[in-house]
Scaffold this motif. Structure first.
Motif: not given
Length: 151
Positions: A90-113
């Motif tokens: 569960a901890e690893l899944a939570e860390l993976r989800q945080k990582k995905v969310d961080a990459y999504k935020a970065l992608g949105r900030a750079t204008g990616l879909d």
């Protein structure tokens, strides 16, 4: 006949004896040094070395469990270990989800879909999982058909 006459050692032996009979001042030390070098080289090359195989290691088994555990104690231990494993997952899944969310935020900030990229990744992961499952099923069926051969 020709081969025998070309490689006849008699001429070489007579030349050697003629050379040895000549009165040269250092012939015996030179002959001794030549023989010493020849036999030394032959001794060095033909020396046999035998390696003794190493002793097999002495294995000592270390058990962290008590000697006379009952079946109920074993079950309780297994349940506790399973709980710890699920917590780690569960901890690893939570860390993976945080990582995905961080990459999504970065992608949105750079204008990616990011949403369409996530859908493509999910579809690709589903395809890979289906292929992996089909391969396992194929291997399982191949293994069971090998075991069912009539004798």
């Amino acid at each position: 006949m020709r081969f025998k006459s070309r490689f006849n050692p008699v001429g070489g032996v007579t030349d050697l004896l003629t050379y040895i009979r000549q009165p040269t001042p250092h012939r015996w030390p030179i002959l001794f040094a030549s023989c010493l070098m020849t036999f030394g080289l032959l001794f060095w090359v033909t020396k046999e070395s035998v390696f003794v195989p190493p002793e097999p290691p002495k294995v000592v088994y270390i058990s962290t469990f008590a000697e006379g555990r009952s079946d109920e104690e074993i079950r309780q231990s297994n349940v506790e270990n399973q709980k710890r494993k699920e917590e780690r997952e569960a901890e690893l899944a939570e860390l993976r989800q945080k990582k995905v969310d961080a990459y999504k935020a970065l992608g949105r900030a750079t204008g990616l879909d990011v949403d369409s990229m996530a859908k493509q990744a999910e579809a690709e992961n589903a395809r890979e999982a289906a292929a992996r499952e089909a391969r396992q099923k194929e291997l399982y069926q191949a293994g069971t058909t090998l075991g069912d051969k009539p004798e």
